[in-house]
Design an enzyme around this catalytic site. Structure first.
Site, PDB file in Angstrom:
ATOM      1  N   LYS A 244       4.706   0.617  10.298  1.00 24.18           N
ATOM      2  CA  LYS A 244       4.926   1.742   9.134  1.00 24.18           C
ATOM      3  C   LYS A 244       4.495   2.966  10.123  1.00 24.18           C
ATOM      4  CE  LYS A 244       3.405   0.094   5.096  1.00 24.18           C
ATOM      5  NZ  LYS A 244       2.586   0.364   3.818  1.00 24.18           N
TER       6      LYS A 244
ATOM      7  N   GLU B  63       0.898  -1.046   0.047  1.00 26.57           N
ATOM      8  CA  GLU B  63      -0.057  -0.018  -0.001  1.00 26.57           C
ATOM      9  C   GLU B  63       0.815   1.169   0.129  1.00 26.57           C
ATOM     10  OE1 GLU B  63      -2.246   0.762   3.623  1.00 26.57           O
ATOM     11  OE2 GLU B  63      -3.510   2.305   2.542  1.00 26.57           O
TER      12      GLU B  63
ATOM     13  N   ARG C 246       5.858 -12.309   9.671  1.00 31.04           N
ATOM     14  CA  ARG C 246       6.349 -10.944   9.020  1.00 31.04           C
ATOM     15  C   ARG C 246       7.826 -11.030   9.871  1.00 31.04           C
ATOM     16  NH1 ARG C 246       2.415  -7.121  10.630  1.00 31.04           N
ATOM     17  NH2 ARG C 246       3.296  -5.990   8.831  1.00 31.04           N
TER      18      ARG C 246
END
Length: 571
Positions: A272, A37, A262
């Site tokens: 983020k 994204e 992850r």
RNA sequence: UACCCGGUGGUGUAAUCGGUAACACACCAGGUUUUGGUCCUGGCAUUCCUGGUUCGAGUCCAGGCCGGGUAGCCA
């Protein structure tokens, strides 16, 4: 156990793909995608995913798309798209002409939504966000049906069309999948597919005032692109039933979603949201601050794409949430740079040294090896003269045990030059600090060993004072003081673990003259110090280096152990 | 408290769908060395627990314990 030449172990995803290939599940195709994204910069965690997706395609003769999952115009910006493209390319991956945007499929998604409405599988809901939440129930109690759940197909069709046309205010209505409000999986309790949102999209502008939600959009994007293995992180595991439901109800091409853990790194944060907070809060100098775990930060710091790829390969892929020791990352750069970085001499904390018996105005050009690991990199000349700079740490007035560098009366070798013996020192009368050393040299060992077989225990780096070039050097350390930055006292957050020593700027460093004008991005090993990279702030008349990583330092360990011992001895 | 997913050395992974724990990093101890770098050698593990199946279980079964994820009109 395993034969040394056994085939490389496959991770669980490679096993799935290998099996699919064997059974011809996807007609022999392997097609993955990296779907960021565009709401932030890529970090080392994304690198893991990039290496995985592009790597898989590469290993199995397939393809990997770069696709921007741009379904939330509020958070997304062109700046992020540009940086992501640059970073993926820099890492060494090529998506050819397969650069896609989820927003390009909005029209198709809309049509499919209409199809679901017609099939009685989706409805327009007028509940407010707050009501929607209440109706959803909780983790342990079932939800209840929305009063709008039984609207007729025609009414839903009409309402949905008007949602698109902009007849309703933001947040007033949603399109929901009609699944099961009592499902133990909250994602299946009539999830929202579309929300009314008047926001200017970075690509579609004002064309849309409804935007699709992730679950709906992502499955369709994968389907449209003919993805075979849709690889995502563990938190989407609970979403897989929904991914499957949408595709099955639509009866369209249906990729397989596979989840993996992850990457987490010690002394590092990877979210983020938090990285953005560090940038916005001025805790770092931007997304590409060399202390950031972002690809752009690591690039600026001096990391090579190869070392990042090697690291990603070594950490493996699994479904277990784990935290990798950042030392593993640092080892990967050292290993790579050891083989390719030219060696130079750079003095970080200069201490002036006068070789009293060296001819006053003489200058010799001595031969230095550019990289002992690679003779092909050749040699260079380094000027030597009467006044030099040595590293402050390489001299001790009162040397501790096992310190075998320079000290009063001690003899050491100067790399590629001579043996010198410390004969005296000059101290600052006020502070008592040693400000200058006096030495004598023995011309015999020039560039090597003394002909009389005399040994020295240390070889020091140096620069000629008259020829050296001044430089600014930025030393970096872990951004956080704790291996787990999230380990905080009650009421505090990760920022309380920000290290005050993550950046140290040295402005009076001296490097050998050959470095003058070095181009930004150039990497060197400063012998005995570490690996350094020319920063973009560098210019023709101002050299600026970033320390990528230190060299392993045996002496530092010994000293640390000695201090620890002293301390325990005292108590 | 519901559902889903996990649990192998200090860390991260491996063990060819039951055969007697491997690789890397880290750490420790040596050796080589004109970088106390690199390189080389050696050291460091009863696979969360308890039962069961089996000649044999890290791998299979049952129960338990622990950890992670999930209640955005974010992704």
């Amino acid at each position: 156990m395993t034969a040394p030449d056994a085939r490389p172990a496959l991770n669980f995803i490679q096993e799935i793909i290998a099996e699919d290939l064997k059974t011809n599940k996807w007609d022999g195709r392997v097609h993955t995608r990296f779907p960021p994204e565009p709401n932030g910069y890529l970090h080392i965690g994304h690198a893991k995913s990039i290496c995985l997706n592009f790597g898989l395609a590469d290993e199995f003769g397939g393809l990997c798309n770069l696709r921007f999952d741009d379904t939330n115009p509020i958070k997304e910006e062109q700046e992020y798209i540009d940086s992501i493209i640059e970073d993926v390319r820099w890492l060494g991956f090529d998506w050819k002409d397969r650069l896609y945007y989820g927003s390009d499929y909005f029209e198709q998604m809309y049509e499919w939504a209409v199809q679901l409405i017609n099939a009685g599988k989706a409805y327009v809901c007028d509940l407010t966000p707050e009501q929607t939440r209440q109706y959803r129930g909780t983790l342990t109690t079932p939800g209840k049906d929305s009063p709008y759940r039984t609207r007729s197909v025609d009414e839903n069709l009409d309402l949905f069309e008007r949602m698109r046309a902009g007849d309703f205010p933001d947040g007033s209505r949603t399109l929901r999948a009609k699944i099961d409000m009592a499902s133990p999986n909250l994602n299946m309790r009539d999830p929202v597919m579309y929300r009314v949102l008047r926001a200017r999209h970075h690509r579609t502008g004002d064309k849309w005032c409804i935007y699709p939600m992730y679950d709906w959009a992502h499955a369709l994007e994968d389907s449209i692109e003919g993805i075979t293995h849709s690889i995502c992180t563990l938190e989407f595991e609970n979403h897989r039933p929904l991914y499957d439901w949408f595709l099955d109800e639509l009866g369209v091409y249906h990729p397989q979603q596979i989840e993996f853990a992850r990457l987490e790194l010690t002394y590092t944060i990877m979210s983020k949201r938090r990285l953005l907070e560090l940038v916005d809060g001025g805790h770092v100098c931007g997304w590409d601050d060399p202390r950031m775990p972002t690809i752009s930060g690591m690039r600026r710091r001096g990391y090579t794409p190869e070392s990042i790829r090697t690291f990603c390969k070594r950490i493996g892929v699994a479904k277990f949430n784990s935290t990798v020791d950042i030392a593993k990352l640092e080892h990967a750069v050292r290993e790579d740079l050891n083989k390719r970085a030219p060696r130079v001499m750079g003095v970080l904390h200069p201490l002036r040294v006068v070789i009293d018996n060296y001819p006053e105005h003489q200058v010799e050009e001595l031969d230095a090896v550019n990289n002992p690991e690679d003779p092909g990199m050749g040699t260079r000349k380094v000027p030597f003269s009467r006044v030099l700079y040595l590293e402050r740490d390489d001299f001790r007035e009162d040397p501790p045990k096992k310190f075998f560098r320079l000290a009063p009366g001690r003899e050491v070798r100067l790399r590629y030059a001579y043996y010198i013996t410390c004969t005296g020192m000059v101290k600052d009368e006020q502070t008592g600090e040693v400000v200058e050393l006096h030495c004598t040299y023995d011309p015999a060992p020039r560039g090597g060993d003394s002909p009389d077989g005399r040994k020295v225990k240390a070889t020091l780096h140096w620069v000629s004072a008259a020829h050296a070039v001044g430089a600014e050097v930025r030393l970096y350390d872990h951004l956080f003081t704790k291996a787990d930055p999230g380990d905080v006292e009650a009421g505090q957050d990760y920022k309380s673990n920000l290290s005050p020593n993550s950046l140290e700027v040295l402005t009076h460093c001296k490097v050998e003259p050959g470095l003058a004008g070095a181009a930004p991005g150039t990497r060197y090993q400063f012998e005995r110090n570490g690996y350094f990279c020319v920063d973009p702030d560098s210019s023709a008349d101002r050299l600026v280096f970033n320390r990528t990583v230190t060299l392993r330092d045996a002496w530092a360990r010994i000293e640390k152990a000695q201090m620890a011992q002293e301390k325990s001895g005292e108590s």
